[in-house]
Scaffold this motif. Structure first.
Motif, PDB file in Angstrom:
ATOM      1  N   VAL A  89      14.133-100.013  34.862  1.00  0.00           N
ATOM      2  CA  VAL A  89      13.570 -99.936  33.510  1.00  0.00           C
ATOM      3  C   VAL A  89      14.257-100.931  32.579  1.00  0.00           C
ATOM      4  CG1 VAL A  89      13.300 -98.414  31.495  1.00  0.00           C
ATOM      5  CG2 VAL A  89      12.746 -97.585  33.772  1.00  0.00           C
ATOM      6  N   TRP A 148      12.565-104.145  33.243  1.00  0.00           N
ATOM      7  CA  TRP A 148      11.213-104.118  32.686  1.00  0.00           C
ATOM      8  C   TRP A 148      11.253-104.272  31.168  1.00  0.00           C
ATOM      9  CZ3 TRP A 148       8.806-100.712  29.335  1.00  0.00           C
ATOM     10  CH2 TRP A 148       7.434-100.883  29.198  1.00  0.00           C
ATOM     11  N   THR A 151      16.468-111.172  34.953  1.00  0.00           N
ATOM     12  CA  THR A 151      15.751-109.931  34.706  1.00  0.00           C
ATOM     13  C   THR A 151      16.096-108.845  35.708  1.00  0.00           C
ATOM     14  OG1 THR A 151      13.956-111.212  33.765  1.00  0.00           O
ATOM     15  CG2 THR A 151      13.463-108.960  34.376  1.00  0.00           C
ATOM     16  N   TRP A 152      16.114-109.162  36.985  1.00  0.00           N
ATOM     17  CA  TRP A 152      16.254-108.112  37.994  1.00  0.00           C
ATOM     18  C   TRP A 152      17.641-108.054  38.620  1.00  0.00           C
ATOM     19  CZ3 TRP A 152      12.729-105.000  36.891  1.00  0.00           C
ATOM     20  CH2 TRP A 152      11.491-105.441  36.477  1.00  0.00           C
ATOM     21  N   ARG A 181      12.021-107.870  30.287  1.00  0.00           N
ATOM     22  CA  ARG A 181      10.850-108.705  30.505  1.00  0.00           C
ATOM     23  C   ARG A 181       9.824-108.523  29.387  1.00  0.00           C
ATOM     24  NH1 ARG A 181       7.815-107.722  35.894  1.00  0.00           N
ATOM     25  NH2 ARG A 181       5.911-107.414  34.745  1.00  0.00           N
TER      26      ARG A 181
END
Length: 95
Positions: A79, A82, A29-30, A85
């Protein structure tokens, strides 16, 4: 000023797109945020570094025109993480 706004929009969209694709391929995700902070920012600073100036002189050589697109690119990377996710929480396994 118009060029700065367009550059900010382009950097945001570019980092969002790259981050979204990397998130889909790597299932992390990050990762795009880490990639931006650990690799892209230092490379950008390295290539614009002037050996004739001091450390403080090099840092103050950046103006808001240089900093604003970098900040919006970081926001675009965030973003994208995010959004990925949120898609995973929504039940989309593909992402």
């Amino acid at each position: 000023m118009l060029q700065v706004v367009i550059a900010m929009l382009l950097f945001f969209v570019m980092m969002f797109g790259i981050g979204f694709i990397l998130n889909m391929l790597m299932k992390t995700t990050w990762f795009p945020v880490y990639l931006f902070v650990i690799v892209l920012l230092p490379l950008g600073i390295y290539y614009t570094w002037d050996d004739q100036l001091s450390f403080g002189g090099n840092l103050t050589a950046y103006s808001f025109v240089d900093v604003l697109p970098a900040i919006t690119a970081l926001i675009g990377a965030f973003v994208s993480g995010w959004a990925m996710r949120a898609l995973r929480r929504g039940g989309y396994r593909m992402f």
